[in-house]
Scaffold this motif. Structure first.
Motif, PDB file in Angstrom:
ATOM      1  N   MET A 199       0.846  -1.183   0.000  1.00 35.17           N
ATOM      2  CA  MET A 199       0.000   0.000   0.000  1.00 35.17           C
ATOM      3  C   MET A 199       0.887   1.242   0.000  1.00 35.17           C
ATOM      4  SD  MET A 199      -3.198   1.023   2.450  1.00 35.17           S
ATOM      5  CE  MET A 199      -2.385   1.692   3.871  1.00 35.17           C
ATOM      6  N   PHE A 200       0.513   2.229  -0.775  1.00 33.58           N
ATOM      7  CA  PHE A 200       1.279   3.457  -0.826  1.00 33.58           C
ATOM      8  C   PHE A 200       0.912   4.339   0.372  1.00 33.58           C
ATOM      9  CE2 PHE A 200      -2.659   4.766  -2.604  1.00 33.58           C
ATOM     10  CZ  PHE A 200      -2.727   6.147  -2.526  1.00 33.58           C
ATOM     11  N   GLU A 201       1.764   5.287   0.683  1.00 37.20           N
ATOM     12  CA  GLU A 201       1.565   6.162   1.843  1.00 37.20           C
ATOM     13  C   GLU A 201       0.510   7.224   1.532  1.00 37.20           C
ATOM     14  OE1 GLU A 201       1.789   7.513   5.583  1.00 37.20           O
ATOM     15  OE2 GLU A 201       2.857   5.758   4.844  1.00 37.20           O
ATOM     16  N   ILE A 202      -0.478   7.321   2.400  1.00 37.52           N
ATOM     17  CA  ILE A 202      -1.534   8.325   2.268  1.00 37.52           C
ATOM     18  C   ILE A 202      -1.417   9.278   3.449  1.00 37.52           C
ATOM     19  CG2 ILE A 202      -4.012   8.771   2.150  1.00 37.52           C
ATOM     20  CD1 ILE A 202      -4.343   5.873   1.154  1.00 37.52           C
ATOM     21  N   SER A 203      -1.423  10.569   3.151  1.00 40.63           N
ATOM     22  CA  SER A 203      -1.373  11.580   4.198  1.00 40.63           C
ATOM     23  C   SER A 203      -2.460  12.616   3.946  1.00 40.63           C
ATOM     24  CB  SER A 203      -0.002  12.269   4.211  1.00 40.63           C
ATOM     25  OG  SER A 203       0.126  13.124   3.088  1.00 40.63           O
ATOM     26  N   ARG A 204      -2.532  13.591   4.831  1.00 45.65           N
ATOM     27  CA  ARG A 204      -3.502  14.678   4.668  1.00 45.65           C
ATOM     28  C   ARG A 204      -3.258  15.447   3.369  1.00 45.65           C
ATOM     29  NH1 ARG A 204      -5.073  16.963  10.416  1.00 45.65           N
ATOM     30  NH2 ARG A 204      -5.630  18.770   9.172  1.00 45.65           N
ATOM     31  N   ASP A 205      -2.013  15.431   2.890  1.00 44.91           N
ATOM     32  CA  ASP A 205      -1.642  16.194   1.695  1.00 44.91           C
ATOM     33  C   ASP A 205      -1.737  15.399   0.398  1.00 44.91           C
ATOM     34  OD1 ASP A 205      -1.031  18.496   3.225  1.00 44.91           O
ATOM     35  OD2 ASP A 205       0.932  17.658   3.713  1.00 44.91           O
ATOM     36  N   THR A 206      -2.122  14.144   0.488  1.00 40.32           N
ATOM     37  CA  THR A 206      -2.253  13.320  -0.716  1.00 40.32           C
ATOM     38  C   THR A 206      -3.476  13.775  -1.509  1.00 40.32           C
ATOM     39  OG1 THR A 206      -1.314  11.447   0.501  1.00 40.32           O
ATOM     40  CG2 THR A 206      -2.410  10.956  -1.584  1.00 40.32           C
ATOM     41  N   MET A 207      -3.290  13.890  -2.800  1.00 39.09           N
ATOM     42  CA  MET A 207      -4.388  14.304  -3.673  1.00 39.09           C
ATOM     43  C   MET A 207      -5.432  13.189  -3.760  1.00 39.09           C
ATOM     44  SD  MET A 207      -3.398  17.295  -4.531  1.00 39.09           S
ATOM     45  CE  MET A 207      -4.216  17.894  -5.976  1.00 39.09           C
ATOM     46  N   ILE A 208      -6.705  13.572  -3.772  1.00 45.97           N
ATOM     47  CA  ILE A 208      -7.792  12.598  -3.889  1.00 45.97           C
ATOM     48  C   ILE A 208      -7.606  11.755  -5.150  1.00 45.97           C
ATOM     49  CG2 ILE A 208     -10.285  12.302  -4.206  1.00 45.97           C
ATOM     50  CD1 ILE A 208      -9.643  13.259  -1.426  1.00 45.97           C
ATOM     51  N   SER A 209      -7.256  12.407  -6.241  1.00 39.96           N
ATOM     52  CA  SER A 209      -7.072  11.677  -7.504  1.00 39.96           C
ATOM     53  C   SER A 209      -5.966  10.637  -7.391  1.00 39.96           C
ATOM     54  CB  SER A 209      -6.776  12.651  -8.642  1.00 39.96           C
ATOM     55  OG  SER A 209      -5.612  13.410  -8.355  1.00 39.96           O
ATOM     56  N   GLU A 210      -4.903  10.943  -6.653  1.00 41.79           N
ATOM     57  CA  GLU A 210      -3.806   9.995  -6.467  1.00 41.79           C
ATOM     58  C   GLU A 210      -4.261   8.792  -5.638  1.00 41.79           C
ATOM     59  OE1 GLU A 210       0.681   9.756  -4.573  1.00 41.79           O
ATOM     60  OE2 GLU A 210      -0.326  11.689  -4.639  1.00 41.79           O
ATOM     61  N   ILE A 211      -5.057   9.068  -4.601  1.00 39.05           N
ATOM     62  CA  ILE A 211      -5.565   7.974  -3.769  1.00 39.05           C
ATOM     63  C   ILE A 211      -6.412   7.038  -4.615  1.00 39.05           C
ATOM     64  CG2 ILE A 211      -7.070   7.364  -1.829  1.00 39.05           C
ATOM     65  CD1 ILE A 211      -6.248  10.114  -0.583  1.00 39.05           C
ATOM     66  N   LEU A 212      -7.327   7.605  -5.391  1.00 46.42           N
ATOM     67  CA  LEU A 212      -8.246   6.771  -6.165  1.00 46.42           C
ATOM     68  C   LEU A 212      -7.579   6.066  -7.337  1.00 46.42           C
ATOM     69  CD1 LEU A 212     -11.437   8.986  -6.028  1.00 46.42           C
ATOM     70  CD2 LEU A 212     -10.892   6.947  -4.692  1.00 46.42           C
ATOM     71  N   SER A 213      -6.526   6.655  -7.880  1.00 40.36           N
ATOM     72  CA  SER A 213      -5.836   5.952  -8.965  1.00 40.36           C
ATOM     73  C   SER A 213      -4.993   4.801  -8.418  1.00 40.36           C
ATOM     74  CB  SER A 213      -4.994   6.907  -9.803  1.00 40.36           C
ATOM     75  OG  SER A 213      -3.903   7.405  -9.069  1.00 40.36           O
ATOM     76  N   ASN A 214      -4.467   4.944  -7.210  1.00 41.30           N
ATOM     77  CA  ASN A 214      -3.665   3.888  -6.589  1.00 41.30           C
ATOM     78  C   ASN A 214      -4.497   2.880  -5.814  1.00 41.30           C
ATOM     79  OD1 ASN A 214      -0.681   4.407  -7.014  1.00 41.30           O
ATOM     80  ND2 ASN A 214      -1.397   6.418  -6.393  1.00 41.30           N
ATOM     81  N   ALA A 215      -5.663   3.312  -5.334  1.00 39.87           N
ATOM     82  CA  ALA A 215      -6.524   2.439  -4.532  1.00 39.87           C
ATOM     83  C   ALA A 215      -7.990   2.725  -4.839  1.00 39.87           C
ATOM     84  CB  ALA A 215      -6.244   2.647  -3.044  1.00 39.87           C
ATOM     85  N   PRO A 216      -8.454   2.342  -6.039  1.00 41.39           N
ATOM     86  CA  PRO A 216      -9.848   2.610  -6.405  1.00 41.39           C
ATOM     87  C   PRO A 216     -10.845   1.951  -5.457  1.00 41.39           C
ATOM     88  CG  PRO A 216      -8.797   1.168  -8.021  1.00 41.39           C
ATOM     89  CD  PRO A 216      -7.729   1.643  -7.087  1.00 41.39           C
ATOM     90  N   GLU A 217     -10.398   0.911  -4.757  1.00 42.35           N
ATOM     91  CA  GLU A 217     -11.268   0.237  -3.794  1.00 42.35           C
ATOM     92  C   GLU A 217     -11.578   1.121  -2.588  1.00 42.35           C
ATOM     93  OE1 GLU A 217      -6.988  -1.024  -2.951  1.00 42.35           O
ATOM     94  OE2 GLU A 217      -8.193  -0.629  -4.713  1.00 42.35           O
ATOM     95  N   ALA A 218     -10.933   2.278  -2.483  1.00 46.23           N
ATOM     96  CA  ALA A 218     -11.185   3.215  -1.380  1.00 46.23           C
ATOM     97  C   ALA A 218     -12.449   4.043  -1.596  1.00 46.23           C
ATOM     98  CB  ALA A 218      -9.995   4.149  -1.206  1.00 46.23           C
ATOM     99  N   MET A 219     -12.995   4.018  -2.795  1.00 51.19           N
ATOM    100  CA  MET A 219     -14.141   4.865  -3.116  1.00 51.19           C
ATOM    101  C   MET A 219     -15.299   4.760  -2.119  1.00 51.19           C
ATOM    102  SD  MET A 219     -15.930   5.923  -6.672  1.00 51.19           S
ATOM    103  CE  MET A 219     -14.331   6.044  -7.362  1.00 51.19           C
ATOM    104  N   PRO A 220     -15.688   3.581  -1.637  1.00 51.76           N
ATOM    105  CA  PRO A 220     -16.802   3.511  -0.684  1.00 51.76           C
ATOM    106  C   PRO A 220     -16.557   4.299   0.606  1.00 51.76           C
ATOM    107  CG  PRO A 220     -16.329   1.331  -1.540  1.00 51.76           C
ATOM    108  CD  PRO A 220     -15.232   2.247  -2.023  1.00 51.76           C
ATOM    109  N   VAL A 221     -15.307   4.382   1.037  1.00 58.12           N
ATOM    110  CA  VAL A 221     -15.000   5.130   2.260  1.00 58.12           C
ATOM    111  C   VAL A 221     -15.303   6.612   2.044  1.00 58.12           C
ATOM    112  CG1 VAL A 221     -13.238   5.649   3.994  1.00 58.12           C
ATOM    113  CG2 VAL A 221     -13.217   3.451   2.822  1.00 58.12           C
ATOM    114  N   PHE A 222     -14.956   7.119   0.893  1.00 57.80           N
ATOM    115  CA  PHE A 222     -15.254   8.519   0.557  1.00 57.80           C
ATOM    116  C   PHE A 222     -16.761   8.722   0.433  1.00 57.80           C
ATOM    117  CE2 PHE A 222     -10.840   8.178  -0.792  1.00 57.80           C
ATOM    118  CZ  PHE A 222     -10.317   9.389  -0.374  1.00 57.80           C
TER     119      PHE A 222
END
Length: 67
Positions: free
Chosen positions: A1-24
């Motif tokens: 898993m890549f590092e996610i922080s408060r400064d990570t772009m939403i687009s970067e999170i979803l491109s690296n972990a599309p399975e995160a969409m339900p949490v959003f």
């Protein structure tokens, strides 16, 4: 898993972990494909939706680790 922080772009999170969409979506972030989402950090999106960024970040990490 890549590092996610408060400064990570939403687009970067979803491109690296599309399975995160339900949490959003669970906190009301339904327009993740909109122009704002591609230019917002996790912190900015949380603040725009009245969500504590640190709490959300913890939820997101826990969710992704459980997969």
């Amino acid at each position: 898993m890549f590092e996610i922080s408060r400064d990570t772009m939403i687009s970067e999170i979803l491109s690296n972990a599309p399975e995160a969409m339900p949490v959003f979506q669970n906190i009301g972030m339904h327009c993740l494909g909109c122009a704002m989402a591609s230019g917002e950090t996790l912190e900015q999106a949380c603040l725009a939706h009245d969500v504590d960024p640190d709490e959300f970040l913890e939820q997101l990490r826990t969710y992704l680790e459980s997969l």
